[in-house]
Design a protein around this motif. Sequence first.
Motif, PDB file in Angstrom:
ATOM      1  N   GLU A 270       0.830  -1.206   0.000  1.00  0.00           N
ATOM      2  CA  GLU A 270       0.000   0.000   0.000  1.00  0.00           C
ATOM      3  C   GLU A 270       0.872   1.266   0.000  1.00  0.00           C
ATOM      4  OE1 GLU A 270      -3.139  -0.249   2.931  1.00  0.00           O
ATOM      5  OE2 GLU A 270      -3.251   1.950   2.859  1.00  0.00           O
ATOM      6  N   GLY A 273       2.718   1.573  -3.435  1.00  0.00           N
ATOM      7  CA  GLY A 273       1.872   1.515  -4.635  1.00  0.00           C
ATOM      8  C   GLY A 273       2.072   0.276  -5.472  1.00  0.00           C
ATOM      9  N   GLU A 275       1.101  -3.891  -6.464  1.00  0.00           N
ATOM     10  CA  GLU A 275      -0.087  -4.745  -6.530  1.00  0.00           C
ATOM     11  C   GLU A 275       0.264  -6.117  -5.937  1.00  0.00           C
ATOM     12  OE1 GLU A 275      -2.599  -4.170 -10.218  1.00  0.00           O
ATOM     13  OE2 GLU A 275      -1.749  -6.175 -10.527  1.00  0.00           O
TER      14      GLU A 275
END
Length: 406
Positions: A270, A273, A275
């Motif tokens: 998080e 950034g 995934e």
Amino acid sequence: MAVKAVGTWVAGFRQIGRSDLGCRRAVAGAAAGPNWTLEVSWARGRLECAGVCVKPVEDVKSVEDENLSSAPVSSEVDGGAENAGADEEPGKLNRDLPNGLLPKPLSLTDITVSSHGSNVRVAYQGCPGAFSEAAALKAYPRCVAVPCEQFEVAFKAVELWLVDKAVLPIENSVGGSIHRNYDLLLCHRLHIVGEVQMAVNHCLMTLPGVKKEQLKRVLSHPQALAQCEIALSKLGVIRENVDDTALAAQLVASNDLRDAGAVASAQAAEIYGLEILEERIQDTPDNITRFLILAREPIIPRVDRPFKTSIVFTLEEGSGILFKALAVFSLRGINLTKIESRPQRKRPLRVVDDSNHGTAKYFDYLFYIDFEASMAETRAQNALAHLQEFATFLRVLGSYPMDTSS
Ligand SMILES: O=C(O)C(=O)C[C@]1(C(=O)O)C=C[C@@H](O)C=C1
């Protein structure tokens, strides 16, 4: 980037500069007692090396950033008034100084430490998003968690009063002991004042849109890579060691690495950034790391809740001596929870003369033991008195409440 700030040292209480990633504030002046200068080097938002140098205050570049913004440290330094108060006579108040540069008196909130640990500054190894940061916050939910580049820096940061505590990993249920921290416990004079056990769930993460098949390498902390051996072997990627899991995520993100993934926490994904391609990729679903809480002063051992005591010792030579050492605990019904041996670096080999077999050379060891008893209990005191009869060295590293939460 070297930051110079005027620090305050009053009866053991200290406030220092904070970087953009957790350490944002520098307090100028001293409310009482002498002024000291503090030199802290920061890189990538982390405390890289810490040293307190004692200099007359007139040599100091004063730094003050009252607005607690997330401005990088460099702008804090550059924006500070250079050589504020340099021409002052020592001890004489310069009334022309802007308000922001006047010494800030200590307030009750500065010296009050709540049971949730607000105001406590806790060093951990790694970047924001590292598992060690989560452990620091588990121990002191409202603390200021201070990232440090290496374990050793965290030890020194406590010793130099830059922080109040350090929370460092000592063992993991899959990877085993973190030997570096065992060795550092002996080199430094800190006390174990608590422990935190925390579930560590590793995630495989990449830049958004990158597929598993594109991955040629995976970056992470060596312990984390070892804890995910099975999943990474299946992926067939090259493993690259970096200082901590969150740094791995940061490197993938900031260098736009499309052929690399990171093994780190969901929190790190998080922050940087990334995934998450797969969660809980550790070899065993229950992957627990035990962290120690270290402080300058020991806590007073108690008997009203379960306590653990950690010791380190060396033994005389002789057959069955380790057996005798361990017996001092079992004789008194004291449960041992951990035993670790480390080589004695300065004296690796012990020469033993045996008239039947000639001269033999053995490795010489330090033994670290954790046992379930408080040093406030007579049975623990008697066990250690007994152990001292054949130990050549014995140190109590700490007697502290057991983490019974997990
Ligand atoms: O790299 C991190 O995130 C850490 O906090 C370090 C560390 C470790 O040193 O063992 C902590 C917990 C996990 O076991 C994996 C890595």
